[in-house]
Scaffold this motif. Structure first.
Motif, PDB file in Angstrom:
ATOM      1  N   PRO B  50       7.012 -11.352  -3.997  1.00 35.71           N
ATOM      2  CA  PRO B  50       7.186 -11.182  -2.543  1.00 35.71           C
ATOM      3  C   PRO B  50       6.054 -11.842  -1.775  1.00 35.71           C
ATOM      4  O   PRO B  50       4.923 -11.910  -2.261  1.00 35.71           O
ATOM      5  CB  PRO B  50       7.147  -9.660  -2.373  1.00 35.71           C
ATOM      6  CG  PRO B  50       6.320  -9.170  -3.515  1.00 35.71           C
ATOM      7  CD  PRO B  50       6.570 -10.114  -4.655  1.00 35.71           C
ATOM      8  N   ARG B  52       3.464 -11.793   1.353  1.00 35.86           N
ATOM      9  CA  ARG B  52       2.796 -10.711   2.061  1.00 35.86           C
ATOM     10  C   ARG B  52       3.196 -10.727   3.531  1.00 35.86           C
ATOM     11  O   ARG B  52       3.325 -11.788   4.130  1.00 35.86           O
ATOM     12  CB  ARG B  52       1.284 -10.907   1.933  1.00 35.86           C
ATOM     13  CG  ARG B  52       0.482  -9.663   2.264  1.00 35.86           C
ATOM     14  CD  ARG B  52      -0.976  -9.925   2.085  1.00 35.86           C
ATOM     15  NE  ARG B  52      -1.354  -9.875   0.675  1.00 35.86           N
ATOM     16  CZ  ARG B  52      -2.619  -9.778   0.291  1.00 35.86           C
ATOM     17  NH1 ARG B  52      -3.588  -9.732   1.172  1.00 35.86           N
ATOM     18  NH2 ARG B  52      -2.916  -9.741  -0.983  1.00 35.86           N
ATOM     19  N   ARG B  58       8.084  -4.825  -0.008  1.00 38.62           N
ATOM     20  CA  ARG B  58       7.960  -5.847  -1.056  1.00 38.62           C
ATOM     21  C   ARG B  58       8.959  -5.570  -2.179  1.00 38.62           C
ATOM     22  O   ARG B  58       9.201  -4.415  -2.527  1.00 38.62           O
ATOM     23  CB  ARG B  58       6.559  -5.826  -1.648  1.00 38.62           C
ATOM     24  CG  ARG B  58       5.434  -5.750  -0.653  1.00 38.62           C
ATOM     25  CD  ARG B  58       5.083  -7.108  -0.116  1.00 38.62           C
ATOM     26  NE  ARG B  58       3.813  -7.044   0.596  1.00 38.62           N
ATOM     27  CZ  ARG B  58       3.699  -6.744   1.893  1.00 38.62           C
ATOM     28  NH1 ARG B  58       4.769  -6.504   2.608  1.00 38.62           N
ATOM     29  NH2 ARG B  58       2.516  -6.694   2.470  1.00 38.62           N
ATOM     30  N   SER B  73       3.371  -0.914   0.242  1.00 39.45           N
ATOM     31  CA  SER B  73       3.053  -2.348   0.326  1.00 39.45           C
ATOM     32  C   SER B  73       1.576  -2.619   0.068  1.00 39.45           C
ATOM     33  O   SER B  73       1.230  -3.565  -0.635  1.00 39.45           O
ATOM     34  CB  SER B  73       3.431  -2.893   1.703  1.00 39.45           C
ATOM     35  OG  SER B  73       4.816  -2.763   1.900  1.00 39.45           O
ATOM     36  N   TRP B  76       0.606  -2.442  -3.558  1.00 42.49           N
ATOM     37  CA  TRP B  76       1.048  -3.641  -4.263  1.00 42.49           C
ATOM     38  C   TRP B  76       0.133  -4.823  -3.975  1.00 42.49           C
ATOM     39  O   TRP B  76      -0.280  -5.548  -4.880  1.00 42.49           O
ATOM     40  CB  TRP B  76       2.485  -4.007  -3.892  1.00 42.49           C
ATOM     41  CG  TRP B  76       2.793  -5.442  -4.231  1.00 42.49           C
ATOM     42  CD1 TRP B  76       2.825  -6.489  -3.374  1.00 42.49           C
ATOM     43  CD2 TRP B  76       3.024  -5.970  -5.537  1.00 42.49           C
ATOM     44  NE1 TRP B  76       3.079  -7.651  -4.051  1.00 42.49           N
ATOM     45  CE2 TRP B  76       3.202  -7.363  -5.385  1.00 42.49           C
ATOM     46  CE3 TRP B  76       3.094  -5.413  -6.818  1.00 42.49           C
ATOM     47  CZ2 TRP B  76       3.462  -8.206  -6.463  1.00 42.49           C
ATOM     48  CZ3 TRP B  76       3.345  -6.255  -7.890  1.00 42.49           C
ATOM     49  CH2 TRP B  76       3.522  -7.629  -7.711  1.00 42.49           C
ATOM     50  N   ASP B  77      -0.192  -4.998  -2.684  1.00 41.69           N
ATOM     51  CA  ASP B  77      -0.995  -6.165  -2.299  1.00 41.69           C
ATOM     52  C   ASP B  77      -2.329  -6.187  -3.048  1.00 41.69           C
ATOM     53  O   ASP B  77      -2.741  -7.230  -3.564  1.00 41.69           O
ATOM     54  CB  ASP B  77      -1.230  -6.172  -0.784  1.00 41.69           C
ATOM     55  CG  ASP B  77       0.039  -6.529  -0.011  1.00 41.69           C
ATOM     56  OD1 ASP B  77       0.979  -7.050  -0.654  1.00 41.69           O
ATOM     57  OD2 ASP B  77       0.083  -6.298   1.199  1.00 41.69           O
ATOM     58  N   GLN B  87      -0.337 -16.183  -3.532  1.00 44.95           N
ATOM     59  CA  GLN B  87       0.676 -16.332  -2.495  1.00 44.95           C
ATOM     60  C   GLN B  87       0.982 -17.821  -2.341  1.00 44.95           C
ATOM     61  O   GLN B  87       0.086 -18.649  -2.468  1.00 44.95           O
ATOM     62  CB  GLN B  87       0.131 -15.784  -1.175  1.00 44.95           C
ATOM     63  CG  GLN B  87       0.047 -14.282  -1.126  1.00 44.95           C
ATOM     64  CD  GLN B  87       1.406 -13.671  -0.842  1.00 44.95           C
ATOM     65  OE1 GLN B  87       2.056 -14.001   0.134  1.00 44.95           O
ATOM     66  NE2 GLN B  87       1.870 -12.818  -1.735  1.00 44.95           N
TER      67      GLN B  87
END
Lengths: 398, 349
Positions: B50, B52, B58, B73, B76-77, B87
C-alpha cells in the motif's frame, strides 16, 4: 468468544435472516488527493502519457482505500502494465479516426463505423475488467453481462445513428458538391430523414438508458449474489418527460428574464455602451451556467436514485436519496472555485462530488456476510478478465 | 527478524476476516495464519504494497488472491519502515509538501512552456508537413463554401481597376522577393455583404480575398492603386508565406485537447473559455508576424510603410465600433490598432 453468545435471552429477535445496515463511509480528502493528482499529472506529462495507467491505478487505489463498506475498504487488483496495452489500443483506434479524416472522408466513415461497432464490446469489457479487479473482504466482484446483451442495450441508439449514416450516403453520394443547386436539393431531400433520426433519438433515449442500467446492474456479481434490476422503461420515460419539462421551463425562464432584465438594466445604467453590454452578458452567463448545473445535477441525481433504488440482490438491498438541490449547489460551488483557481480545485471537486454521491447510498444486508464465499464461476472468470484491458474507466453509476 | 504485526487476513475464498500475524525476513513476507504451523512466504516483489496516505486503510494484495487488511495504519507504517519496504517514488513525492510544491511549479512551468514554445513550434512543423495539394483543396473548399453562402459575390469594380490592382501587387511581389522565392498566391476581389465590411483575408492555398468595400475605402480618388491597399495585401502575403491559417488550426486543436484534458471532463464550458483566450493570443502573434512581413515587403518594394497609418485611420472612420472592448477579455484575434500603427510608424524610420 463474546459474552452475548452465551446468553440466549439477549440474542436478537428470532429471525433466520436478521437485517442490518452496512455502513458506507468515504474518507478521501481533497487536499490529499490534490497531492496525488499534481504528481500524477506531472509524471504523465514528463513521460508523454506513458504513466497514464499507473496514475489511474494510484488514483483508484486511493479512492478504494477510502471507500469503507462495513469498515473494510475496497481493493483494486489491476496491473498497470497490462492496462498500458488497453491504452495503446485505444490510442490506435482514436488516432486512426483522427488521421483518417485527412486521408479521405470514406476512410473516416469506415473507421467511425468500426468504432461504433466495437463500442458496446469495448464498453462491456471495460466494466468487466474494473469489476473483476475490484475486491472487498478478499472476494472479487464480477460482471456477468455478455457481449450480445451489451449490443442489445445500445441498439436503441444505433438505430437513429444508422438512419443518419444511411441518409448521408444515400442522398449525398454521387452528388456533385461543386454544383450549389444539386447540393441544395440533395440536402433538402435528406432533411426529413435527419429530423426523423433526431426525433427517434429523443424518443428512444429513455429506453436506451433503462436498458443500459438494467444490463449493468443485472450483471453485477459478488460472492453468490446476483444483481436484480426492477425499474422498467416506464419509470425512465417518466424521468425523461420531467427532465424535458424542467429544461423547457428553465430555458423559458431564462428567456423571460433576459427580455425583462436587458431593458431594465438599460434604464438603470443608462446608455453606457460596452460596459452595460458586458455586465448583461456576464449576468446572463452566470444564470445560464446555473441552469446547466441544475439540469446536470437533476439528471445525475435522478438517474442514480432511480437506478439504485431499483437494484438488489438475494441478500442486499440498495437505496439512494441524492438530493438535486445539494448536488446543484455543490456543482456551482465547484465551478466557481475551479475558475478562481484556474482548474487547480479540480481534485477537491472530484472528491466532494464523490463523497456526496456515495453518502446518499445505503446498503442493507440480510444474514451474515461472514458466511459468504467466492463463487466458483467468478474465480475462473477473473483470470480471463485480466486480459480484457481497462478501456474507459467507466464508473459504475455511483 | 523484527516483531510480528497482527492484521486481518481475507483468504480470497471466504468473506470472513481471520486474524493473522505478519513477519519479515530477508525481503520475504511471512504470514502466520490460524491452523497452520508454518508461515506462508511471499517474495517482496510479488506483493502489492500500500502507498502511505493520511486517509484510508492500508491493504496488502498477495499473489495468491488473498488480501491483508491493516486496521491500524500508523502501526503498519512504522512496521513497514522498520522492514525497509520502500514507498514508490511517486508516493514519496506526493507525501512531502515540498515535493508537491515543486511538482506544482514544474507543472505550471511545463504548461507555460507548451503554450509559449512547444505548441507554436509543433504547429509550425506540422503545417510544414501538409502537402501543397491538401492546402489547395482546403482553399478551394473554403472558397466554394463562401460563394455558396453568398458571402462572396462578383465584384462591382471596373475590370480596369481590378487589373490595375493585380498589376500593382505583381510588381510589388517582384520587387520584394528578389532574393527569396515569392509565396504562391492568387488575388481575388469580391463584393461581400455589408457586415463583412472593408476586409481582406488569406487562405492556406494562397488565395487572398479583398472586398470591394476595402478597395473603395482606400482609393476613393479613382484609378491609382493606393499604397495602403498594397500594404494590406503584403500583410495577407505574410499569412500565406508563414502558413498562419494551418498553424492556427493546429494550435487551436492542441489547446482544445489540453484544456479538455485539464478540466474538460469536469466542465466543457469551463475548458472552452480559456482555450479561446489562448487561441486568440496565438492569432494576435500571427498578425504581428504578418505586419512585420508587410513592413519588409513594403520597404523592399519602395512603398512608404506609413501608408498603413492611412489604412487604420480610414478603417476607424468607416467602422467606428472596431477596436471594441473585446480586447479587455483577451479574446481579440488582432492586436489593437494603435499598437499596429506605432509598429508601422516606427518601422518607416
Amino acid at each position: 468468544m463474546s459474552e452475548a453468545l452465551t446468553k440466549p435471552q439477549e440474542a436478537p429477535v428470532n429471525n433466520d435472516s436478521p437485517k442490518s445496515q452496512l455502513a458506507l463511509a468515504f474518507t478521501a480528502s481533497g487536499s490529499e488527493y490534490f497531492r496525488i493528482w499534481v504528481v500524477n499529472l506531472l509524471l504523465i506529462i514528463v513521460t508523454l502519457g506513458f504513466f497514464m495507467p499507473f496514475a489511474k491505478v494510484r488514483r483508484l487505489r486511493y479512492f478504494y482505500a477510502n471507500t469503507l463498506i462495513d469498515q473494510q475498504p475496497l481493493a483494486f487488483h489491476g496491473d498497470p502494465w497490462k492496462m498500458l496495452r488497453g491504452y495503446l489500443l485505444m490510442l490506435l483506434l482514436f488516432g486512426g479516426y483522427a488521421v483518417s479524416g485527412y486521408v479521405s472522408p470514406w476512410a473516416a466513415l469506415g473507421v467511425f463505423l468500426l468504432l461504433a461497432l466495437l463500442w458496446p464490446a469495448l464498453w462491456r469489457s471495460s466494466v468487466r475488467f474494473r469489476l473483476h479487479n475490484t475486491s472487498w473482504r478478499g472476494l472479487r466482484f464480477g460482471f456477468a453481462g455478455d457481449t450480445a446483451d451489451a449490443y442489445k442495450a445500445m441498439l436503441p441508439l444505433f438505430l437513429p445513428g444508422l438512419i443518419f449514416v444511411a441518409a448521408n450516403t444515400w442522398f449525398l453520394s454521387g452528388v456533385d458538391d461543386s454544383d450549389p443547386q444539386a447540393m441544395k436539393e440533395a440536402l433538402e431531400a435528406q432533411l426529413p430523414w435527419i429530423l426523423l433520426g433526431f426525433v427517434l433519438m429523443a424518443a428512444l433515449f429513455p429506453l436506451c438508458l433503462q436498458m443500459i442500467k438494467r444490463y449493468q446492474h443485472q450483471g453485477y456479481r459478488y460472492a453468490d449474489q446476483q444483481g436484480q434490476f426492477s425499474a422498467g422503461a416506464g419509470a425512465f420515460y417518466k424521468f425523461g418527460a420531467k427532465f424535458i419539462g424542467l429544461s423547457l421551463v428553465g430555458f423559458i425562464c431564462l428567456g423571460v428574464t433576459a427580455a425583462v432584465a436587458v431593458p431594465l438594466l438599460g434604464v438603470v445604467f443608462g446608455n453606457t455602451g460596452m460596459g452595460g453590454a458586458v455586465l448583461i452578458g456576464l449576468l446572463f452567463t452566470v444564470v445560464y451556467v446555473g441552469l446547466l448545473s441544475l439540469l446536470g445535477a437533476y439528471f445525475t441525481a435522478r438517474v442514480q436514485n432511480l437506478s439504485w433504488n431499483a437494484t438488489r440482490s438475494q441478500a442486499l438491498v440498495f437505496s439512494s436519496s441524492l438530493s438535486v438541490a445539494s448536488l446543484t449547489a455543490l456543482i456551482m460551488k465547484n465551478l466557481l472555485l475551479m475558475i478562481v483557481t484556474l482548474g487547480l480545485y479540480r481534485p477537491f471537486a472530484v472528491v466532494n462530488v464523490m463523497a456526496l454521491r456515495l453518502g446518499a447510498v445505503e446498503v442493507e444486508v440480510e444474514g451474515n456476510i461472514d458466511a459468504w464465499r467466492a463463487s466458483a464461476a467468478l474465480s475462473t472468470e477473473a483470470t480471463s478478465g485480466e486480459m480484457a484491458g481497462d478501456f474507459f474507466g467507466i464508473d459504475m453509476g455511483l | 527478524m523484527q516483531a510480528r504485526l497482527s492484521a486481518q487476513w481475507f483468504d480470497g475464498v471466504s468473506a470472513q476476516a481471520q486474524s493473522c500475524e505478519l513477519g519479515w525476513q530477508d525481503g520475504t513476507l511471512l504470514m502466520w495464519v490460524p491452523d497452520a504451523t508454518e508461515p506462508r512466504r511471499y517474495a517482496s516483489r510479488l506483493v502489492v504494497w500500500p502507498e502511505r496516505s493520511r486517509h484510508g486503510l492500508r491493504q496488502l494484495l498477495l499473489p495468491d488472491g488473498a488480501v491483508v487488511s491493516l486496521p491500524d495504519s500508523s502501526a503498519w507504517d512504522s512496521w513497514a519502515e522498520a522492514a525497509g519496504i520502500a514507498q514508490p517514488l511517486a508516493a514519496r513525492w506526493a507525501m512531502s509538501w515540498r515535493g508537491v510544491a515543486l511538482a506544482l511549479v514544474l507543472l505550471v512551468a511545463t504548461v507555460l512552456a507548451a503554450w509559449r514554445w512547444a505548441i507554436p513550434w509543433g504547429a509550425q512543423e506540422l503545417a510544414g508537413w501538409v502537402p501543397e495539394s491538401v492546402q489547395i483543396s482546403i482553399g478551394e473548399r473554403v472558397m466554394r463554401d463562401l460563394e455558396q453562402r453568398g458571402w462572396l459575390l462578383p465584384s462591382e469594380l471596373s475590370r480596369e481597376a481590378r487589373q490595375g490592382i493585380d498589376d500593382a501587387v505583381a510588381q510589388m511581389v517582384r520587387k520584394a522577393y528578389r532574393d527569396t522565392p515569392a509565396p504562391r498566391y492568387q488575388l481575388h476581389i469580391y463584393k461581400a455583404p455589408r457586415w463583412l465590411g472593408p476586409n481582406a483575408f488569406a487562405l492556406p492555398s494562397g488565395d487572398i480575398v479583398v472586398t470591394d468595400a476595402l478597395v473603395t475605402l482606400l482609393q476613393s480618388d479613382g484609378d491609382s492603386v493606393s499604397s495602403a491597399l498594397l500594404g494590406v495585401v503584403a500583410h495577407e502575403l505574410g499569412h500565406v508565406r508563414e502558413r498562419h491559417g494551418l498553424r492556427l488550426v493546429f494550435e487551436a486543436g492542441a489547446v482544445g485537447v489540453l484544456a479538455g484534458w485539464w478540466i474538460g471532463d469536469y466542465s466543457a464550458v469551463l475548458a472552452g473559455a480559456p482555450a479561446l483566450a489562448v487561441q486568440a493570443g496565438y492569432s494576435r502573434g500571427h498578425e504581428r508576424d504578418a505586419d512585420a512581413h508587410a513592413l519588409r515587403v513594403m520597404k523592399d518594394a519602395g512603398i512608404d510603410p506609413r501608408a498603413m497609418l492611412q489604412f487604420f485611420q480610414a478603417l476607424k472612420e468607416a467602422v467606428p465600433e472596431r477596436d471594441g472592448d473585446a480586447t479587455a477579455f483577451g479574446l481579440a484575434t488582432h492586436p489593437v490598432d494603435s499598437e499596429r500603427m506605432r509598429f508601422f510608424e516606427d518601422g518607416a524610420r
